[in-house]
Design a protein around this motif. Structure first.
Motif, PDB file in Angstrom:
ATOM      1  N   ALA A 188      13.584 -16.142  47.916  1.00  0.00           N
ATOM      2  CA  ALA A 188      14.289 -16.766  49.039  1.00  0.00           C
ATOM      3  C   ALA A 188      15.508 -17.543  48.551  1.00  0.00           C
ATOM      4  O   ALA A 188      16.601 -17.454  49.134  1.00  0.00           O
ATOM      5  N   ILE A 189      15.358 -18.325  47.476  1.00  0.00           N
ATOM      6  CA  ILE A 189      16.485 -19.105  46.958  1.00  0.00           C
ATOM      7  C   ILE A 189      17.603 -18.183  46.477  1.00  0.00           C
ATOM      8  O   ILE A 189      18.789 -18.418  46.743  1.00  0.00           O
ATOM      9  N   VAL A 190      17.230 -17.116  45.766  1.00  0.00           N
ATOM     10  CA  VAL A 190      18.255 -16.177  45.282  1.00  0.00           C
ATOM     11  C   VAL A 190      19.009 -15.550  46.454  1.00  0.00           C
ATOM     12  O   VAL A 190      20.254 -15.457  46.445  1.00  0.00           O
ATOM     13  N   LEU A 191      18.298 -15.118  47.481  1.00  0.00           N
ATOM     14  CA  LEU A 191      18.948 -14.498  48.639  1.00  0.00           C
ATOM     15  C   LEU A 191      19.791 -15.509  49.412  1.00  0.00           C
ATOM     16  O   LEU A 191      20.870 -15.164  49.924  1.00  0.00           O
ATOM     17  N   ILE A 192      19.318 -16.758  49.503  1.00  0.00           N
ATOM     18  CA  ILE A 192      20.106 -17.785  50.206  1.00  0.00           C
ATOM     19  C   ILE A 192      21.419 -18.030  49.476  1.00  0.00           C
ATOM     20  O   ILE A 192      22.489 -18.129  50.098  1.00  0.00           O
ATOM     21  N   LEU A 193      21.375 -18.123  48.157  1.00  0.00           N
ATOM     22  CA  LEU A 193      22.602 -18.341  47.389  1.00  0.00           C
ATOM     23  C   LEU A 193      23.543 -17.142  47.493  1.00  0.00           C
ATOM     24  O   LEU A 193      24.768 -17.313  47.637  1.00  0.00           O
ATOM     25  N   LEU A 194      22.998 -15.940  47.432  1.00  0.00           N
ATOM     26  CA  LEU A 194      23.834 -14.742  47.577  1.00  0.00           C
ATOM     27  C   LEU A 194      24.457 -14.668  48.966  1.00  0.00           C
ATOM     28  O   LEU A 194      25.642 -14.327  49.111  1.00  0.00           O
ATOM     29  N   MET A 195      23.667 -14.972  49.983  1.00  0.00           N
ATOM     30  CA  MET A 195      24.174 -14.936  51.351  1.00  0.00           C
ATOM     31  C   MET A 195      25.300 -15.944  51.538  1.00  0.00           C
ATOM     32  O   MET A 195      26.360 -15.636  52.120  1.00  0.00           O
ATOM     33  N   THR A 196      25.118 -17.166  51.021  1.00  0.00           N
ATOM     34  CA  THR A 196      26.140 -18.203  51.164  1.00  0.00           C
ATOM     35  C   THR A 196      27.389 -17.862  50.359  1.00  0.00           C
ATOM     36  O   THR A 196      28.519 -18.050  50.831  1.00  0.00           O
ATOM     37  N   ALA A 197      27.201 -17.354  49.135  1.00  0.00           N
ATOM     38  CA  ALA A 197      28.345 -17.028  48.276  1.00  0.00           C
ATOM     39  C   ALA A 197      29.187 -15.909  48.869  1.00  0.00           C
ATOM     40  O   ALA A 197      30.429 -15.972  48.846  1.00  0.00           O
ATOM     41  N   ILE A 226      36.967 -24.574  59.103  1.00  0.00           N
ATOM     42  CA  ILE A 226      35.604 -24.703  59.623  1.00  0.00           C
ATOM     43  C   ILE A 226      34.776 -23.498  59.221  1.00  0.00           C
ATOM     44  O   ILE A 226      33.622 -23.617  58.773  1.00  0.00           O
ATOM     45  N   MET A 227      35.366 -22.305  59.375  1.00  0.00           N
ATOM     46  CA  MET A 227      34.645 -21.095  59.003  1.00  0.00           C
ATOM     47  C   MET A 227      34.423 -21.015  57.498  1.00  0.00           C
ATOM     48  O   MET A 227      33.444 -20.429  57.035  1.00  0.00           O
ATOM     49  N   LEU A 228      35.320 -21.618  56.713  1.00  0.00           N
ATOM     50  CA  LEU A 228      35.198 -21.556  55.261  1.00  0.00           C
ATOM     51  C   LEU A 228      34.078 -22.441  54.736  1.00  0.00           C
ATOM     52  O   LEU A 228      33.332 -22.035  53.839  1.00  0.00           O
ATOM     53  N   TYR A 229      33.936 -23.636  55.312  1.00  0.00           N
ATOM     54  CA  TYR A 229      32.988 -24.604  54.759  1.00  0.00           C
ATOM     55  C   TYR A 229      31.755 -24.818  55.625  1.00  0.00           C
ATOM     56  O   TYR A 229      30.641 -24.906  55.100  1.00  0.00           O
ATOM     57  N   VAL A 230      31.945 -24.901  56.943  1.00  0.00           N
ATOM     58  CA  VAL A 230      30.822 -25.287  57.802  1.00  0.00           C
ATOM     59  C   VAL A 230      29.789 -24.175  57.906  1.00  0.00           C
ATOM     60  O   VAL A 230      28.586 -24.424  57.775  1.00  0.00           O
ATOM     61  N   PHE A 234      25.858 -24.305  56.919  1.00  0.00           N
ATOM     62  CA  PHE A 234      24.863 -24.133  57.979  1.00  0.00           C
ATOM     63  C   PHE A 234      23.812 -23.094  57.585  1.00  0.00           C
ATOM     64  O   PHE A 234      22.605 -23.325  57.727  1.00  0.00           O
ATOM     65  N   PHE A 235      24.278 -21.961  57.080  1.00  0.00           N
ATOM     66  CA  PHE A 235      23.323 -20.912  56.688  1.00  0.00           C
ATOM     67  C   PHE A 235      22.575 -21.278  55.409  1.00  0.00           C
ATOM     68  O   PHE A 235      21.444 -20.840  55.202  1.00  0.00           O
ATOM     69  N   LEU A 236      23.198 -22.083  54.539  1.00  0.00           N
ATOM     70  CA  LEU A 236      22.503 -22.535  53.337  1.00  0.00           C
ATOM     71  C   LEU A 236      21.299 -23.407  53.712  1.00  0.00           C
ATOM     72  O   LEU A 236      20.208 -23.256  53.144  1.00  0.00           O
ATOM     73  N   ILE A 237      21.502 -24.301  54.665  1.00  0.00           N
ATOM     74  CA  ILE A 237      20.408 -25.175  55.083  1.00  0.00           C
ATOM     75  C   ILE A 237      19.384 -24.409  55.913  1.00  0.00           C
ATOM     76  O   ILE A 237      18.170 -24.528  55.709  1.00  0.00           O
TER      77      ILE A 237
END
Length: 410
Positions: A188-197, A226-230, A234-237
């Motif tokens: 889950a952590i690996v996929l969350i980081l990949l998704m956010t990156a 906003i799209m770059l950072y927010v 949001f998806f990371l959390i």
């Protein structure tokens, strides 16, 4: 006392019922696509393996993103129009900066007449949200051994215990349990980081490569930031509460977006951007290798046409003397502009001779003015001659003429 007796809960139950009624077709559509891809991949993989279900989720993502290509094209066009409209938007801000209401009206009028929608960049994301939610609910029900639709009833057990890298794809980071709990959290952590990156990289390459400097200021720049950072934050959390299968969906979707955007930026960048300069450099290099001029084929046809009606300026009234002066100056200007053109001479066997065509109209105009002046002068002289003749005839008559004339004669 039942829960329905409480008005607030009764209202909430009604909202939930309406929401489920609206989402039910999406639940069935997502389940059908998922089962269809699973049947196809089961010809290669074990039907109960996690890779069969994980690749089925990837196939579902590809189908959804393919259907959203028209919206992506609209998003690209709208984003480019917003960039090309920056000079006009700045002019409106300078002109109506003191009146926010008038500025807003003029901005909306400009968007409408140029076919630009400032919110089109968010459309693919907004339309994916219901699909994302439907997949989330299907996987969440599967993790509890339940089917959210009749299509999934015979596949619930297989989906519930399907694993990739030792992690069940129906579990989440926060609710992980059982023997593979640590595997679930790691995957889950690996996929969350990949998704956010991937989401951050996609937006960053758009801002750095395909946006002019003017577009990095003002309201459009704020939306891009906003799209770059927010959104990534949001998806990371929120990713810690997403099932592994949903994280797979969102990661594949971000990869699709990044590749699609890379292709568009490279092949059809917006004018005045670093990507456009890089494309022109590649074209020059290609032309030189092909033996053509370096600047052959350069240029851009990307323009924004302002279709607002042009206000016609009414001609100013001029006096008769101004019109005469203007006509004289125009004649003088035409006289002072010689244009020597070669004219074929039949007597010179194909040779050409230079004739000053530019002076001929001027000479003709001057001749006409001289002729008109000459016509006026005889008329004036004949009138004076007639008066003198009448005066002499009056003097010759006995008793004719004025008393002063007779006194002079005596």
């Amino acid at each position: 006392m039942t829960l329905l007796a409480i008005p607030e809960l009764a209202l909430w139950d009604g909202i939930v019922s309406i929401f489920n009624a609206v989402m039910t077709p999406l639940y069935w559509a997502v389940s059908a696509l998922l089962v269809g891809w699973h049947w196809l991949l089961s010809q290669v993989f074990d039907p109960n393996s996690g890779w069969a279900w994980a690749l089925s989720i990837a196939g579902l993502t590809i189908v959804i993103r393919t259907l959203l290509i028209p919206l992506f094209v609209r998003q690209i066009r709208s984003s480019r129009n917003m960039q090309l409209l920056q000079p006009k938007m700045k002019e409106l801000q300078k002109k109506y900066g003191h009146d926010r209401e008038k500025l807003g009206q003029e901005m909306m009028k400009l968007y409408k007449e140029t076919g630009t929608n400032p919110f089109s960049s968010c459309l693919p994301l907004l339309l994916q949200s219901p699909i994302f939610l439907a997949l989330f609910r299907v996987l969440d029900y599967a993790s509890k051994g339940k089917a959210h639709s009749g299509i999934m009833e015979s596949h619930v057990q297989s989906l519930q215990h399907a694993k990739i890298f030792g992690a069940e794809i129906s579990q989440t980071f926060l609710k992980a349990s059982g023997p593979g709990e640590s595997n679930v959290k790691i995957v889950a952590i690996v996929l969350i980081l990949l998704m956010t990156a991937t989401m951050f990289t996609t937006q960053l390459q758009l801002m750095r490569k395909n946006m002019p400097k003017e577009a990095l200021e003002g309201q459009a720049a704020q939306m891009q930031k906003i799209m770059l950072y927010v959104f990534p934050v949001f998806f990371l959390i929120g990713g810690f509460n997403f099932p592994i299968g949903v994280l797979i969906y969102w990661f594949v979707s971000n990869l699709w977006t990044m590749g699609q955007q890379f292709y568009v930026i490279r092949r059809n960048p917006a004018p005045g951007t670093p990507a456009y300069d890089a494309m022109q450099a590649r074209k020059r290099e290609h032309n030189l290798k092909a033996g053509r001029p370096a600047d052959a084929g350069e240029g851009s046809t990307d323009t924004i046409t302002d279709t607002r009606p042009v206000v016609r300026q009414q001609p100013k009234r001029q006096s008769r003397s101004d019109r005469r002066t203007g006509g004289a100056s125009a004649t003088a200007a035409s006289t002072d502009r010689p244009t020597d053109t070669p004219v074929a001479d039949p007597a010179s066997n194909g040779q050409t001779k230079q004739t000053n065509n530019g002076q001929q109209p001027a000479k003709k105009a001057a001749a006409k003015q001289t002729a008109s002046g000459a016509k006026r002068q005889p008329a004036a002289k004949s009138r004076a001659a007639r008066q003198a003749a009448q005066k002499k005839a009056a003097q010759k008559k006995p008793g004719g003429g004025s008393p002063a004339a007779r006194k002079t004669d005596s």
